[in-house]
Scaffold this motif. Structure first.
Motif, PDB file in Angstrom:
ATOM      1  N   ILE A 103       0.858  -1.179   0.000  1.00 15.84           N
ATOM      2  CA  ILE A 103       0.000   0.000   0.000  1.00 15.84           C
ATOM      3  C   ILE A 103       0.896   1.231   0.000  1.00 15.84           C
ATOM      4  CG2 ILE A 103      -1.547   1.403   1.424  1.00 15.84           C
ATOM      5  CD1 ILE A 103      -3.074  -0.709   0.038  1.00 15.84           C
ATOM      6  N   TYR A 104       0.660   2.128  -0.960  1.00 16.67           N
ATOM      7  CA  TYR A 104       1.289   3.442  -0.886  1.00 16.67           C
ATOM      8  C   TYR A 104       0.399   4.292   0.016  1.00 16.67           C
ATOM      9  CZ  TYR A 104       2.447   8.243  -1.971  1.00 16.67           C
ATOM     10  OH  TYR A 104       2.770   9.570  -1.854  1.00 16.67           O
ATOM     11  N   LYS A 162     -12.602  -0.825  -2.979  1.00 17.62           N
ATOM     12  CA  LYS A 162     -13.757  -0.139  -2.392  1.00 17.62           C
ATOM     13  C   LYS A 162     -13.822  -0.375  -0.882  1.00 17.62           C
ATOM     14  CE  LYS A 162     -16.714  -0.227  -6.524  1.00 17.62           C
ATOM     15  NZ  LYS A 162     -17.966  -0.780  -7.107  1.00 17.62           N
ATOM     16  N   PHE A 163     -13.476  -1.574  -0.456  1.00 13.14           N
ATOM     17  CA  PHE A 163     -13.456  -1.904   0.966  1.00 13.14           C
ATOM     18  C   PHE A 163     -12.457  -1.017   1.711  1.00 13.14           C
ATOM     19  CE2 PHE A 163     -11.329  -4.453   4.282  1.00 13.14           C
ATOM     20  CZ  PHE A 163     -12.393  -4.668   5.132  1.00 13.14           C
ATOM     21  N   LEU A 164     -11.254  -0.863   1.148  1.00  6.66           N
ATOM     22  CA  LEU A 164     -10.245  -0.007   1.780  1.00  6.66           C
ATOM     23  C   LEU A 164     -10.663   1.464   1.737  1.00  6.66           C
ATOM     24  CD1 LEU A 164      -6.902  -1.546   0.444  1.00  6.66           C
ATOM     25  CD2 LEU A 164      -8.053  -1.993   2.610  1.00  6.66           C
ATOM     26  N   ARG A 165     -11.320   1.867   0.653  1.00  6.82           N
ATOM     27  CA  ARG A 165     -11.732   3.260   0.519  1.00  6.82           C
ATOM     28  C   ARG A 165     -12.742   3.634   1.610  1.00  6.82           C
ATOM     29  NH1 ARG A 165      -8.646   6.104  -1.952  1.00  6.82           N
ATOM     30  NH2 ARG A 165      -8.708   4.798  -3.819  1.00  6.82           N
ATOM     31  N   LYS A 166     -13.646   2.737   1.937  1.00  7.58           N
ATOM     32  CA  LYS A 166     -14.618   3.025   2.990  1.00  7.58           C
ATOM     33  C   LYS A 166     -13.923   3.209   4.341  1.00  7.58           C
ATOM     34  CE  LYS A 166     -18.584   0.619   0.936  1.00  7.58           C
ATOM     35  NZ  LYS A 166     -19.554  -0.501   1.090  1.00  7.58           N
ATOM     36  N   ILE A 167     -12.878   2.429   4.577  1.00  7.79           N
ATOM     37  CA  ILE A 167     -12.159   2.540   5.846  1.00  7.79           C
ATOM     38  C   ILE A 167     -11.452   3.885   5.941  1.00  7.79           C
ATOM     39  CG2 ILE A 167     -10.286   1.562   7.227  1.00  7.79           C
ATOM     40  CD1 ILE A 167     -10.999  -1.161   6.065  1.00  7.79           C
ATOM     41  N   THR A 168     -10.747   4.293   4.889  1.00  5.12           N
ATOM     42  CA  THR A 168     -10.030   5.569   4.931  1.00  5.12           C
ATOM     43  C   THR A 168     -11.004   6.745   4.991  1.00  5.12           C
ATOM     44  OG1 THR A 168      -9.888   5.510   2.502  1.00  5.12           O
ATOM     45  CG2 THR A 168      -7.991   4.703   3.742  1.00  5.12           C
ATOM     46  N   ASP A 169     -12.120   6.649   4.297  1.00  4.74           N
ATOM     47  CA  ASP A 169     -13.104   7.735   4.356  1.00  4.74           C
ATOM     48  C   ASP A 169     -13.646   7.897   5.774  1.00  4.74           C
ATOM     49  OD1 ASP A 169     -12.760   8.170   1.675  1.00  4.74           O
ATOM     50  OD2 ASP A 169     -14.567   7.120   1.046  1.00  4.74           O
ATOM     51  N   GLN A 213      -5.549  11.124   5.159  1.00  6.80           N
ATOM     52  CA  GLN A 213      -4.733  10.112   4.503  1.00  6.80           C
ATOM     53  C   GLN A 213      -5.390   9.597   3.233  1.00  6.80           C
ATOM     54  OE1 GLN A 213      -4.546   6.432   6.928  1.00  6.80           O
ATOM     55  NE2 GLN A 213      -6.001   7.449   8.287  1.00  6.80           N
ATOM     56  N   SER A 214      -4.536   9.072   2.372  1.00  6.97           N
ATOM     57  CA  SER A 214      -4.971   8.475   1.120  1.00  6.97           C
ATOM     58  C   SER A 214      -4.088   7.265   0.858  1.00  6.97           C
ATOM     59  CB  SER A 214      -4.863   9.485  -0.029  1.00  6.97           C
ATOM     60  OG  SER A 214      -5.208   8.884  -1.263  1.00  6.97           O
ATOM     61  N   PHE A 215      -4.546   6.368   0.007  1.00  9.63           N
ATOM     62  CA  PHE A 215      -3.782   5.155  -0.273  1.00  9.63           C
ATOM     63  C   PHE A 215      -3.967   4.762  -1.734  1.00  9.63           C
ATOM     64  CE2 PHE A 215      -7.959   3.405  -0.012  1.00  9.63           C
ATOM     65  CZ  PHE A 215      -7.931   2.287  -0.838  1.00  9.63           C
ATOM     66  N   SER A 216      -3.084   3.895  -2.192  1.00  4.71           N
ATOM     67  CA  SER A 216      -3.248   3.231  -3.489  1.00  4.71           C
ATOM     68  C   SER A 216      -2.596   1.865  -3.406  1.00  4.71           C
ATOM     69  CB  SER A 216      -2.633   4.064  -4.624  1.00  4.71           C
ATOM     70  OG  SER A 216      -1.236   4.205  -4.444  1.00  4.71           O
ATOM     71  N   GLN A 236       0.277  11.338  -6.880  1.00  2.89           N
ATOM     72  CA  GLN A 236      -0.586  12.203  -7.687  1.00  2.89           C
ATOM     73  C   GLN A 236      -2.065  11.949  -7.393  1.00  2.89           C
ATOM     74  OE1 GLN A 236       0.819  13.394 -11.792  1.00  2.89           O
ATOM     75  NE2 GLN A 236       1.914  11.441 -11.604  1.00  2.89           N
ATOM     76  N   ASP A 237      -2.434  10.691  -7.217  1.00  4.72           N
ATOM     77  CA  ASP A 237      -3.827  10.399  -6.849  1.00  4.72           C
ATOM     78  C   ASP A 237      -4.196  11.089  -5.543  1.00  4.72           C
ATOM     79  OD1 ASP A 237      -4.121   8.873  -9.094  1.00  4.72           O
ATOM     80  OD2 ASP A 237      -3.921   6.936  -8.075  1.00  4.72           O
ATOM     81  N   ALA A 238      -3.271  11.075  -4.574  1.00  8.58           N
ATOM     82  CA  ALA A 238      -3.538  11.701  -3.279  1.00  8.58           C
ATOM     83  C   ALA A 238      -3.675  13.212  -3.415  1.00  8.58           C
ATOM     84  CB  ALA A 238      -2.420  11.344  -2.293  1.00  8.58           C
TER      85      ALA A 238
END
Length: 484
Positions: A143-144, A263-270, A154-157, A172-174
């Motif tokens: 994970i970046y 999507k699962f990880l995105r919900k956690i970070t949000d 925070q953000s991840f990819s 760049q995504d972040a």
């Protein structure tokens, strides 16, 4: 303040002490806590007093890193019978006091103060210990992780490795998701961003170009000092812990696709970012503006196609169409895939291999030439890559059992060419049908099956009736015979 008790014995009773004790405190003119003597003497003789200079020298020589158990074992071996096992705890307490007074200094945590919008940091962290699977297969990945130091937004990819392409895409995504650019961006000594120690330049040209494009100042930590990037290091731990807890509540660590996992990880970070909303608003007011366009997420390289119809890139081998033999193609290297460009057009997208000495051979690239030279198939070094599925491999084994090697290779290559032209799934179903009906594998039959568009019958549904419970009663009534 006037004493509310008239007599001394009344005050003594109220304090829960005797009259003599109260009189002693009054005559001394001190509080009870001040009359208690300081215990600074030993209650028993120090068993290690005679050998303490020897022990202290060992501690000095090892700079306090030598374990007490090792010292104690050395003493027992050097002076048999002098020290008993029960005295280990006494030595541990003595060494602990020595380290606190004379030992090496310990690491100190220095709390940092950040201004809004100034600092951000990023790092890669492995997720393999969480045992994530995609469609039942283990999914090894990193994970970046990007963190704003003031607000902890925070953000991840998801990325397969710590390459520059992964760093560029994740950063760049972040920034585009954040909507602005901080003043400083800090990383540890990533090989994708920082040059080796001793180089006159600190950062690589590609990473410096990325920093110049967005207008932030790159900063790195000292070598072997991950604590200097502690904001993101701590966030890595908290993020993986949150993911693990949500996986436990989910009841499964398997995901249907990579998109579902993301999507699962995105919900956690949000959800984690909701707690930082107020501080994030402060940062958004002072962030720098984003550029009009993104920086290139890829590295471009020129490769010449060999006579074998392959290119060698990043220590791995990839096949391209045989039409390109002898030509020079431009390869755009992304984090997850490679784009093959020729004549200013993208003609192929290949998955990017990890590690070294791997290969990705697509039978569609070379099948037209193999049909013309079927003798080359038998000892082809990438022969195992020319079985698109297990059905094709079973079909080839059946051909080898009933035909000569030369004829079996011819038949199989014609079937493989038919799959390249008419569709792999259709040919796969035709072969499956012939295998299940015990028919001999034959190219002409497969071609007729595909051209007719015949759909093989669905797998037979086998219904097994459950036995009556009374049948099991007979097993208990009949005696069990055991033959020895």
């Amino acid at each position: 303040m006037q004493n509310k008790h008239r007599f001394k014995y009344q005050a003594a009773d109220a304090a829960g002490i005797g009259v003599k004790t109260a009189r002693k405190y009054l005559n001394s003119g001190k509080l009870p806590s001040q009359c208690r003597p300081v215990h600074n003497w030993r209650t028993r003789k120090d068993p290690f007093e005679a050998d303490w200079p020897y022990i202290e020298q060992m501690l000095f020589d090892s700079r306090g890193t030598l374990e007490v158990k090792s010292i104690f074992d050395d003493l027992q071996g050097k002076f048999p019978g002098r020290y008993q096992n029960g005295q280990l705890r006494t030595l541990q307490r003595k060494v602990k006091a020595w380290k606190a007074l004379y030992g090496p200094s310990k690491e100190v945590f220095f709390s940092q103060h950040y201004e809004p919008g100034q600092w951000c940091c990023s790092d890669f962290t492995s997720m393999n210990k969480l045992n994530i699977t995609i469609a039942g297969r283990p999914f090894e990945h990193k994970i970046y992780h990007f963190v704003m130091c003031y607000s902890n937004w925070q953000s991840f990819s998801i990325c397969p490795s710590e390459s520059f392409e992964s760093l560029s895409q994740g950063l760049q995504d972040a920034l585009w998701r954040l909507g602005g650019v901080p003043w400083y961006h800090r990383t540890d000594n990533l090989t994708s961003a920082v040059k080796k120690v001793g180089s006159p330049e600190i950062f690589t040209d590609k990473y410096q170009g990325l920093a110049d494009h967005y207008g932030f100042e790159p900063v790195k930590t000292n070598p072997a000092s991950p604590h200097e990037n502690g904001d993101v290091e701590k966030s890595n731990h908290l993020f993986k812990k949150a993911v693990d807890q949500h996986l436990i509540m989910r009841g499964s660590r398997d995901f249907v696709s990579l998109e579902e996992y993301e999507k699962f990880l995105r919900k956690i970070t949000d959800r984690m970012n909701l707690n930082n909303h107020d501080r994030l608003l402060e940062e958004l007011k002072v962030l720098g503006d984003l550029p009009h366009l993104r920086y290139d997420d890829f590295e471009s390289r020129e490769c010449k196609v060999s006579r074998a119809g392959t290119i060698r890139l990043l220590h791995n081998t990839y096949s391209v169409h045989s039409r390109l033999v002898g030509e020079t193609v431009n390869v755009r290297i992304y984090a997850d895939n490679l784009e093959i460009w020729y004549a200013q057009s993208c003609i192929e997208v290949l998955p990017r291999l990890r590690g070294e000495n791997g290969h990705h051979i697509n039978y569609r690239h070379i099948i037209d030439q193999l049909v013309r030279k079927p003798g080359a198939f038998e000892n082809y070094i990438y022969k195992d890559d020319l079985y698109p599925s297990s059905i094709f491999r079973i079909a080839y084994d059946i051909l080898r059992e009933g035909l000569s090697i030369r004829e079996a290779n011819k038949q199989y290559l014609k079937i493989l060419e038919l799959a390249a032209k008419e569709g792999e799934s259709l040919v796969n179903e035709a072969l499956r049908f012939q295998i299940n009906t015990d028919e001999n594998i034959n190219f002409e039959v497969v071609r007729e099956f595909v051209e007719a568009g015949t759909r093989p019958p669905d797998p037979t549904v086998v219904c097994i009736e459950l036995p009556e419970p009374a049948y099991y009663d007979a097993l208990y009534e009949e005696p069990l015979c055991v033959c020895l």
